[in-house]
Design a protein around this motif. Structure first.
Motif, PDB file in Angstrom:
ATOM      1  N   PHE A 106       0.832  -1.199   0.000  1.00 57.96           N
ATOM      2  CA  PHE A 106       0.000   0.000   0.000  1.00 57.96           C
ATOM      3  C   PHE A 106       0.874   1.260   0.000  1.00 57.96           C
ATOM      4  N   TRP A 107       0.346   2.314  -0.600  1.00 56.38           N
ATOM      5  CA  TRP A 107       0.927   3.652  -0.449  1.00 56.38           C
ATOM      6  C   TRP A 107      -0.124   4.580   0.141  1.00 56.38           C
ATOM      7  N   ILE A 153      -3.509   5.974  -1.414  1.00 54.05           N
ATOM      8  CA  ILE A 153      -3.283   6.435  -2.782  1.00 54.05           C
ATOM      9  C   ILE A 153      -3.501   5.280  -3.769  1.00 54.05           C
ATOM     10  N   TYR A 154      -2.745   4.213  -3.579  1.00 56.29           N
ATOM     11  CA  TYR A 154      -2.836   3.010  -4.411  1.00 56.29           C
ATOM     12  C   TYR A 154      -2.508   1.800  -3.554  1.00 56.29           C
ATOM     13  N   GLY A 211      -6.709   3.807  -4.806  1.00 52.60           N
ATOM     14  CA  GLY A 211      -7.231   4.086  -3.485  1.00 52.60           C
ATOM     15  C   GLY A 211      -8.177   5.267  -3.533  1.00 52.60           C
ATOM     16  N   ASP A 212      -8.140   6.073  -2.492  1.00 45.72           N
ATOM     17  CA  ASP A 212      -9.069   7.203  -2.401  1.00 45.72           C
ATOM     18  C   ASP A 212      -8.588   8.461  -3.117  1.00 45.72           C
ATOM     19  N   ILE A 213      -7.274   8.597  -3.275  1.00 43.55           N
ATOM     20  CA  ILE A 213      -6.717   9.819  -3.880  1.00 43.55           C
ATOM     21  C   ILE A 213      -5.635   9.477  -4.905  1.00 43.55           C
ATOM     22  N   PRO A 214      -5.976   8.778  -5.994  1.00 43.60           N
ATOM     23  CA  PRO A 214      -4.936   8.350  -6.942  1.00 43.60           C
ATOM     24  C   PRO A 214      -4.493   9.415  -7.943  1.00 43.60           C
ATOM     25  N   GLU A 215      -5.223  10.520  -8.020  1.00 42.56           N
ATOM     26  CA  GLU A 215      -4.940  11.510  -9.069  1.00 42.56           C
ATOM     27  C   GLU A 215      -3.538  12.076  -8.915  1.00 42.56           C
ATOM     28  N   GLY A 216      -2.801  12.080 -10.032  1.00 42.90           N
ATOM     29  CA  GLY A 216      -1.444  12.614 -10.023  1.00 42.90           C
ATOM     30  C   GLY A 216      -0.377  11.592  -9.666  1.00 42.90           C
TER      31      GLY A 216
END
Lengths: 112, 112
Positions: B33-34, B46-47, B58-63
């Protein structure tokens, strides 16, 4: 919207007294809960966990209580020691979905 | 003891640079996990990856993007770093079917 909430960003307790850290969750499908402790510049380390089939789990000075009807859990540290000063994260899992959701953390200061 | 190693403790990058954060675990864990940790927001996913060559947002993968070519290694890539990606990045691993996450020490990334 945060699914796991820790409404106290910080807490100060005298050494030797009880520390009570609280955590609330919104998703009734969460069935496993963990507490992690984090010192500055280090990664979080696992402290204690509880399954939703229990209402209490104890490990030495640390006890976690779960109130499913209130969707609330708490971590009790007795007696508190200066080395307990850290940020404490509550985490919840819906095991069928397998994602770990963390709360924002509570910074505990134990004053000698 | 499980060891999760993140390649850098501190990193300073310029806006627009491509950034690689590396994570290696030595316990043959399937899941990696990250997360990023920001004040007041806790740990946000994130991922994650359930196994080699598998990845899930995950919840915030953008960027961000990730790579998992070997079981022990999970890389986080910032394609074009921006100032709002300044954060503490935490890698974690877990044995498949278990709840407990093991974290690395974190990488404090500053994007100027």
């Amino acid at each position: 919207d945060q699914q796991v909430k820790q409404n106290s960003p910080s807490l100060s307790v005298q050494e030797g007294r009880i520390s009570i850290l609280n955590c609330d969750y919104t998703n009734s499908m969460f069935d496993y809960f963990l507490w992690y402790k984090k010192y500055p510049a280090e990664g979080p380390t696992f402290l204690i966990s509880i399954s939703s089939i229990k209402d209490k789990n104890e490990d030495g000075r640390f006890t976690v209580f779960l109130n499913k009807s209130a969707k609330h859990l708490s971590l009790h540290i007795v007696p508190s020691q200066p080395g307990d000063s850290a940020v404490y994260f509550c985490a919840a899992i819906q095991t069928s979905y397998d994602k770990v959701i963390f709360g924002p953390g509570t910074s505990l200061s134990v004053i000698p | 003891d499980v060891k999760v190693t993140q390649s850098s403790r501190y990193l300073v990058k310029r806006t627009g640079e491509k950034v690689f954060l590396e994570c290696v675990q030595d316990m043959d864990h399937e899941n990696m996990f990250w997360y990023r940790q920001d004040p007041g927001l806790g740990l946000r996913l994130i991922y994650f990856s359930y196994d080699v060559k598998m990845k899930e947002k995950g919840d915030i993968p953008e960027g961000y993007s990730v790579s998992r070519e070997k079981k022990e290694r999970f890389s986080l890539i910032l394609e074009s770093a921006s100032t709002n990606q300044t954060s503490m990045y935490l890698c974690a691993s877990r044995l498949d079917g278990h709840e407990k996450l093991f974290f690395g020490s974190g990488t404090q990334l500053s994007v100027l």
